[in-house]
Design an enzyme around this catalytic site. Structure first.
Site, short mmCIF file in Angstrom:
data_model
loop_
_atom_site.label_atom_id
_atom_site.label_comp_id
_atom_site.label_asym_id
_atom_site.label_seq_id
_atom_site.Cartn_x
_atom_site.Cartn_y
_atom_site.Cartn_z
N TYR A 52 -32.78 68.58 -25.18
CA TYR A 52 -31.97 68.02 -26.26
C TYR A 52 -30.47 68.20 -26.06
O TYR A 52 -29.67 67.56 -26.71
CB TYR A 52 -32.39 68.65 -27.60
CG TYR A 52 -32.27 70.17 -27.61
CD1 TYR A 52 -31.12 70.81 -28.04
CD2 TYR A 52 -33.33 70.95 -27.14
CE1 TYR A 52 -31.03 72.19 -28.03
CE2 TYR A 52 -33.25 72.33 -27.13
CZ TYR A 52 -32.09 72.95 -27.56
OH TYR A 52 -32.00 74.32 -27.53
N MET A 61 -25.28 70.89 -22.32
CA MET A 61 -24.62 71.80 -23.24
C MET A 61 -25.70 72.65 -23.91
O MET A 61 -26.02 72.49 -25.08
CB MET A 61 -23.81 71.03 -24.28
CG MET A 61 -22.94 71.91 -25.13
SD MET A 61 -22.00 70.97 -26.36
CE MET A 61 -23.32 70.36 -27.41
N PRO A 62 -26.29 73.57 -23.13
CA PRO A 62 -27.38 74.39 -23.68
C PRO A 62 -26.92 75.23 -24.87
O PRO A 62 -25.84 75.80 -24.85
CB PRO A 62 -27.78 75.29 -22.51
CG PRO A 62 -27.19 74.67 -21.30
CD PRO A 62 -26.00 73.90 -21.75
N HIS A 63 -27.78 75.27 -25.87
CA HIS A 63 -27.52 76.09 -27.05
C HIS A 63 -28.83 76.24 -27.83
O HIS A 63 -29.76 75.47 -27.64
CB HIS A 63 -26.45 75.46 -27.94
CG HIS A 63 -26.83 74.11 -28.45
ND1 HIS A 63 -26.73 72.97 -27.67
CD2 HIS A 63 -27.32 73.71 -29.64
CE1 HIS A 63 -27.14 71.93 -28.37
NE2 HIS A 63 -27.52 72.35 -29.57
N ALA A 64 -28.86 77.24 -28.67
CA ALA A 64 -29.99 77.48 -29.55
C ALA A 64 -29.45 77.80 -30.94
O ALA A 64 -28.23 77.83 -31.15
CB ALA A 64 -30.86 78.62 -29.01
#
Length: 142
Positions: A52, A61-64
């Site tokens: 996503y 743009m990795p994030h959680a």
């Protein structure tokens, strides 16, 4: 936000998307911006929803979520010497990971705005891709 060389990693080597995420998240964990659970959160989310966080060809743009281990607001920038596949038809393979962690949604939006300025500049992206040193990238960002 990337005001220190410790948040930048260039020409890293990853065999797959999970290793790329581990490399990209390492400074966040090492320097106290995120718990180790944050990396696992990104991996778990990717397994559930797909990649996503791929935002443009070659760029992730990795994030959680904040509750998945965010301690402080921070951005890291990681380039890969060989792009890796994340499973996204339009954006694969990925050579640049701009990893973010944000405590609140307002912080998240502010960080994304700063990243979008960078991503919207083909010249800046080319300079990042060809950077030989972390100092070169730091000068460009600041």
């Amino acid at each position: 936000m990337i005001d220190d060389a410790k948040w930048i990693q260039i020409n890293q080597t990853a065999q797959d998307w999970q290793e790329a995420l581990a490399i990209a998240c390492a400074p966040l964990i090492e320097y106290g911006a995120a718990e180790s659970a944050y990396l696992q959160g990104i991996i778990d989310n990717t397994k559930s929803w797909g990649p996503y966080y791929l935002i443009a060809p070659g760029i992730a743009m990795p994030h959680a979520r904040p509750e998945q281990g965010v301690i402080d607001n921070q951005i890291t920038l990681t380039t890969l010497n060989q792009p890796v596949v994340f499973g996204h038809e339009e954006c694969d393979p990925v050579w640049l990971l701009i990893t973010i962690c944000a405590i609140h949604s307002d912080d998240h939006i502010r960080l994304i705005q700063r990243i979008s300025e960078l991503v919207d500049s083909p010249l800046s992206l080319d300079k990042i891709r060809t950077a030989k040193t972390v100092s070169d990238v730091l000068l460009l960002l600041n």
